[in-house]
Design a protein around this motif. Sequence first.
Motif, PDB file in Angstrom:
ATOM      1  N   GLU A  25      -7.451   1.287   0.054  1.00  0.00           N
ATOM      2  CA  GLU A  25      -6.209   0.527  -0.036  1.00  0.00           C
ATOM      3  C   GLU A  25      -5.160   1.369  -0.741  1.00  0.00           C
ATOM      4  OE1 GLU A  25      -4.521  -3.739  -1.814  1.00  0.00           O
ATOM      5  OE2 GLU A  25      -6.674  -3.269  -1.835  1.00  0.00           O
ATOM      6  N   ARG A  26      -3.970   1.383  -0.182  1.00  0.00           N
ATOM      7  CA  ARG A  26      -2.902   2.208  -0.737  1.00  0.00           C
ATOM      8  C   ARG A  26      -2.328   1.561  -1.996  1.00  0.00           C
ATOM      9  NH1 ARG A  26       1.643   5.052   2.709  1.00  0.00           N
ATOM     10  NH2 ARG A  26       0.275   4.312   4.339  1.00  0.00           N
ATOM     11  N   PRO A  27      -2.319   2.279  -3.140  1.00  0.00           N
ATOM     12  CA  PRO A  27      -1.721   1.713  -4.355  1.00  0.00           C
ATOM     13  C   PRO A  27      -0.232   1.420  -4.168  1.00  0.00           C
ATOM     14  CG  PRO A  27      -3.087   3.614  -4.887  1.00  0.00           C
ATOM     15  CD  PRO A  27      -2.946   3.585  -3.398  1.00  0.00           C
ATOM     16  N   ALA A  28       0.257   0.440  -4.906  1.00  0.00           N
ATOM     17  CA  ALA A  28       1.655   0.024  -4.770  1.00  0.00           C
ATOM     18  C   ALA A  28       2.621   1.168  -5.020  1.00  0.00           C
ATOM     19  CB  ALA A  28       1.950  -1.136  -5.715  1.00  0.00           C
ATOM     20  N   ALA A  58       3.399   2.670  -1.750  1.00  0.00           N
ATOM     21  CA  ALA A  58       3.735   1.790  -0.625  1.00  0.00           C
ATOM     22  C   ALA A  58       4.974   2.269   0.080  1.00  0.00           C
ATOM     23  CB  ALA A  58       3.920   0.352  -1.114  1.00  0.00           C
ATOM     24  N   GLN A  59       5.910   2.804  -0.655  1.00  0.00           N
ATOM     25  CA  GLN A  59       7.106   3.438  -0.133  1.00  0.00           C
ATOM     26  C   GLN A  59       7.277   4.747  -0.912  1.00  0.00           C
ATOM     27  OE1 GLN A  59       8.849   2.398   2.411  1.00  0.00           O
ATOM     28  NE2 GLN A  59       7.717   0.478   2.646  1.00  0.00           N
ATOM     29  N   ALA A  98      -1.525   6.683  -9.999  1.00  0.00           N
ATOM     30  CA  ALA A  98      -1.108   5.279  -9.922  1.00  0.00           C
ATOM     31  C   ALA A  98      -1.181   4.615 -11.292  1.00  0.00           C
ATOM     32  CB  ALA A  98      -1.975   4.531  -8.917  1.00  0.00           C
TER      33      ALA A  98
END
Length: 344
Positions: free
Chosen positions: A331-334, A337-338, A115
């Motif tokens: 928490e999922r890093p941006a 996210a997709q 990330a």
Amino acid sequence: MGDLLGVAVLGAGHMGADHIRRLNSVVGGARVVAVADPDGERARDALAGIDGASVHTDWAAALDAPGVEAVLIASPGPAHEEALLAAFARGLPVLCEKPMSPDSTGALRVVEAEARLGHRLAQVGFMRRYDTEYTRLKSLLDGGSLGRPLMLHCTHRNVSSPGHFTSAMLINSSVSHEIDAARWLLGQELTAVTVLRPTSSSGAPEGLTDPQFALFETERGALVDVEIFVNCGFGYQVRCEAVCEAGSARIGEDGGMLVTGAGRAAHEVPQDYLVRFADAYDREVRSWVDATRAGRVTGPSTWDGYAASAVAEAGVRSLEKGGRVAVELAERPALFAQPGIANT
């Protein structure tokens, strides 16, 4: 990159040797330029008949070998984190066999390191996403003709387990495939796991809890059960049945050669995962090579690898202490996210 993608393969054991063969004679567009294994003789044996590749007992030396443009990690799981971080530091695209890391803390460090780069470099080797039967089942479920999926019934059997296999490895090594497949097929995270311990088979090595039965809960209320039996003695079987509101679909039925004689007929049962999933491995590595040559990263992400490790870790706690264990994800890093669970 040149006409052929130069790949360093870390690990020359059963899986690594098969990938070396695949890269040089099956998928096209790539060549092995370096191999690393603590057993230098084993690395040389894996390269038999392949010219121009260097052999190393130090994996870091293989990453720095001339002509290396990408890395395929097929070493034991505990070595994956360090190799992935080293590949990231060198800007090298990676295909890493599962488990990405045997513990969720190490897996999360890999996710966070990628990330920080701001772009993906790694694909994790959950090859069932490339198996024809699994991709057909995924398309069927996504199409919605059978309604909402309610349950997945999964079977995972091996002829025998390696000598180093532990009871925990039935979950964090073998069932990690079902964990990822369930997340992908259902498009949901797994939120809790309960592992039950039937009476161990007489064919299991002393001290090994085999078979086991795992029950996973998902964020939208579906259930996934997995029978894992790694010393069944008769063959390698992987099956999955999706039960939906308006129907069901099952994959993994024995479909090998049918032998008829002496008053009966019998199907052959594969004896090895490299036989059962040979086409899936070919498609997976071909997809990785093609994407890497095009400057893209596709397929299961390090977040998928982390999620599988976190779920498996909860499963091992349930195995060892009993009862239902909730899965806790960071928490999922941006960056992830997709697509998340999707295979793009």
